[in-house]
Write a protein that holds these residues in place. Structure first.
Motif, mmCIF file in Angstrom:
data_model
loop_
_atom_site.group_PDB
_atom_site.id
_atom_site.type_symbol
_atom_site.label_atom_id
_atom_site.label_comp_id
_atom_site.label_asym_id
_atom_site.label_seq_id
_atom_site.Cartn_x
_atom_site.Cartn_y
_atom_site.Cartn_z
ATOM 1 N N VAL A 89 0.963 -1.175 0.068
ATOM 2 C CA VAL A 89 -0.002 0.018 -0.150
ATOM 3 C C VAL A 89 0.876 1.309 0.129
ATOM 4 C CG1 VAL A 89 -0.190 -0.214 2.567
ATOM 5 C CG2 VAL A 89 -1.948 1.184 1.325
ATOM 6 N N ARG A 90 0.202 2.562 -0.662
ATOM 7 C CA ARG A 90 1.031 3.617 -0.642
ATOM 8 C C ARG A 90 0.615 4.487 0.401
ATOM 9 N NH1 ARG A 90 -0.236 4.608 -6.875
ATOM 10 N NH2 ARG A 90 -2.269 4.120 -5.987
ATOM 11 N N ASN A 91 1.313 5.371 0.945
ATOM 12 C CA ASN A 91 0.993 6.203 1.780
ATOM 13 C C ASN A 91 -0.369 7.159 1.511
ATOM 14 O OD1 ASN A 91 3.082 6.142 3.946
ATOM 15 N ND2 ASN A 91 4.544 6.923 2.392
ATOM 16 N N ILE A 94 -4.138 5.919 2.386
ATOM 17 C CA ILE A 94 -4.271 5.718 3.983
ATOM 18 C C ILE A 94 -5.665 5.580 4.245
ATOM 19 C CG2 ILE A 94 -4.066 8.224 4.188
ATOM 20 C CD1 ILE A 94 -3.526 5.162 6.858
ATOM 21 N N ASP A 95 -6.770 6.496 3.425
ATOM 22 C CA ASP A 95 -8.110 6.571 4.065
ATOM 23 C C ASP A 95 -8.793 5.261 3.506
ATOM 24 O OD1 ASP A 95 -7.947 8.852 5.292
ATOM 25 O OD2 ASP A 95 -8.260 10.023 3.596
ATOM 26 N N ASP A 96 -8.396 4.796 2.199
ATOM 27 C CA ASP A 96 -8.812 3.666 1.639
ATOM 28 C C ASP A 96 -8.352 2.397 2.232
ATOM 29 O OD1 ASP A 96 -10.512 4.897 -0.167
ATOM 30 O OD2 ASP A 96 -8.912 4.688 -1.945
ATOM 31 N N PHE A 128 0.749 7.565 8.512
ATOM 32 C CA PHE A 128 0.340 6.248 8.302
ATOM 33 C C PHE A 128 0.454 5.200 9.195
ATOM 34 C CE2 PHE A 128 0.245 1.767 6.330
ATOM 35 C CZ PHE A 128 -0.664 2.000 5.228
ATOM 36 N N LYS A 129 1.602 5.174 9.856
ATOM 37 C CA LYS A 129 1.706 4.347 11.107
ATOM 38 C C LYS A 129 0.673 4.469 12.121
ATOM 39 C CE LYS A 129 6.690 3.747 10.076
ATOM 40 N NZ LYS A 129 8.025 3.954 10.655
ATOM 41 N N ALA A 134 -3.802 2.415 15.087
ATOM 42 C CA ALA A 134 -5.171 2.742 16.028
ATOM 43 C C ALA A 134 -6.167 2.004 15.653
ATOM 44 C CB ALA A 134 -5.241 4.198 15.849
ATOM 45 N N ALA A 135 -5.999 1.324 14.531
ATOM 46 C CA ALA A 135 -7.230 0.554 13.620
ATOM 47 C C ALA A 135 -7.461 -0.742 14.229
ATOM 48 C CB ALA A 135 -7.371 0.749 12.270
#
Length: 400
Positions: A89-91, A94-96, A128-129, A134-135
């Motif tokens: 994944v790319r930075n 992040i939302d997706d 991103f990290k 947090a997810a």
């Protein structure tokens, strides 16, 4: 001219009848074909859902479910096996990526807490990290793809590459002009399993940004794979653009000439070669039906990609250059390899896991699912139903 004896005339007549019958079978339309244990197939344009999904999506027992804290995130003696969720994944995605994480955590991983392993060709940002940690309650790690695994190989002729891009752009081959897409397909095809971050893992679940999961899954999917000796799990099975893989099958046949012993005796080669049910105006890719597992969802045993058969095959394809001169995706490459080198009984359709990656869906008939319509296969574009290649898989392999 001397007349044939009566017995020979009868034999000739019988032979002619058999020949005419065989021709009639060959030229029957897909809508007239029947699978051994399934309802009659409709023409692709008439499919609005897969009738196989009318049955319950419950997986077979025994299952590994959460009891007490046996899957607790901080339990050093948990029942988790050596498995991880992975994502390239790319930075900026992040939302997706968070959408995908939140869905999988809600429907499955909050119970089992398998670690997330992220890969990128550039360093991950602190944003991103922070957001991905947090997810989930599970462990999370972040890794760079080695430059030697991402860069265009030295043996690729760049003039030929650019000419190929121009040519296949005319055929509207998706993403052909994006160099990073070719690099991604090559890495996902044969190099991801070699990354040091996966050295201690036996299984992986690939998750991409902006996908959805609809069903509550209350058993340990990885342990189920291990307990049932499964190598690979798929969710969606479709056709590919033949222009993108025009020389994949010819190169595969060259490889098989040199390595015939790599072919498993219980293979799924018929699934790979049967182009009889391709939609109208579609072509095979030089003998390859283009049926493939859509690898944006795959749950697999890393041992297969690390096997001598697959390493030899990937090296052959890599040297042939089709990851750049054409647009060989990791999905058809993985699928051809699995169809030839693995026991087809070890490949499992996860019918009970509701999933969507635009524009295709897998929505089971299961009261644990919400947010999709039972049997839904597309985003509403009915013509896309013709892309469904599962009927061929059911025909030659079955539903497990």
């Amino acid at each position: 001219m001397m007349a044939l004896p009566k017995g020979m005339r009868l034999l000739a007549a019988a032979t002619l009848c058999i020949f005419v019958y065989m021709l009639a079978q060959i030229f029957r339309t897909p809508g007239e074909m029947h699978f051994p244990t399934t309802p009659p197939l409709k023409k692709y344009q008439e499919w609005d859902h897969d009738p196989q999904l009318d049955a319950s999506g419950e997986p077979p027992e025994p299952l590994h479910r959460v009891q007490g804290d046996n899957y607790g995130p901080s339990n050093p003696d948990s029942d988790r096996i050596k498995a991880t969720i992975i994502s390239l994944v790319r930075n900026e995605e992040i939302d997706d990526m968070l959408k995908s994480m939140n869905d999988l955590e809600r429907t499955w991983n909050h119970k089992f807490n398998y670690p997330w392993t992220f890969f990128n060709d550039v360093p991950f940002t602190e944003e991103f990290k922070t957001k991905t940690r947090a997810a989930t309650q599970a462990d999370v790690s972040y890794h760079l793809v080695p430059e030697e695994h991402w860069d265009i190989p030295s043996w690729i002729n760049m003039d030929l590459y650019h000419e190929s891009v121009s040519l296949l752009d005319e055929f509207q081959v998706q993403y052909m002009s994006k160099t990073s897409y070719h690099q991604m397909c090559r890495w996902n095809s044969g190099l991801f399993s070699e990354h040091p971050a996966l050295r201690d893992y036996d299984y992986y679940w690939r998750v991409e940004p902006n996908v959805q999961f609809f069903c509550d899954v209350d058993y340990d999917v990885f342990r189920w794979m291990q307990d049932h000796n499964k190598t690979y799990g798929f969710n969606i099975n479709i056709y590919d653009d033949p222009h993108s893989v025009a020389t994949l099958w010819p190169e595969t046949l060259k490889f098989l000439e040199d390595y015939p012993d790599h072919v498993h005796p219980n293979n799924a080669r018929e699934w790979l070669e049967d182009g009889s049910k391709r939609p109208e105006n579609y072509e095979t890719a030089n003998g390859y039906s283009t049926c493939h597992f859509w690898s944006n969802f795959e749950i697999g045993a890393l041992s297969f990609w690390r096997s001598q058969a697959y390493r030899d095959y990937f090296d052959h394809l890599d040297r042939a250059g089709g990851f750049f001169y054409e647009r060989w995706g990791d999905a058809p490459v993985h699928s051809v390899a699995l169809g030839l080198f693995e026991d087809k009984s070890k490949i499992h359709w996860f019918r009970d896991i509701g999933y969507r990656h635009i524009p295709f869906w897998n929505c089971p008939n299961n009261d644990k699912c919400s947010g999709c319509v039972t049997g839904q296969f597309t985003d509403g574009e009915k013509w896309l139903n013709r892309e469904d290649c599962r009927p061929l898989w059911f025909k030659y392999v079955g539903m497990d």
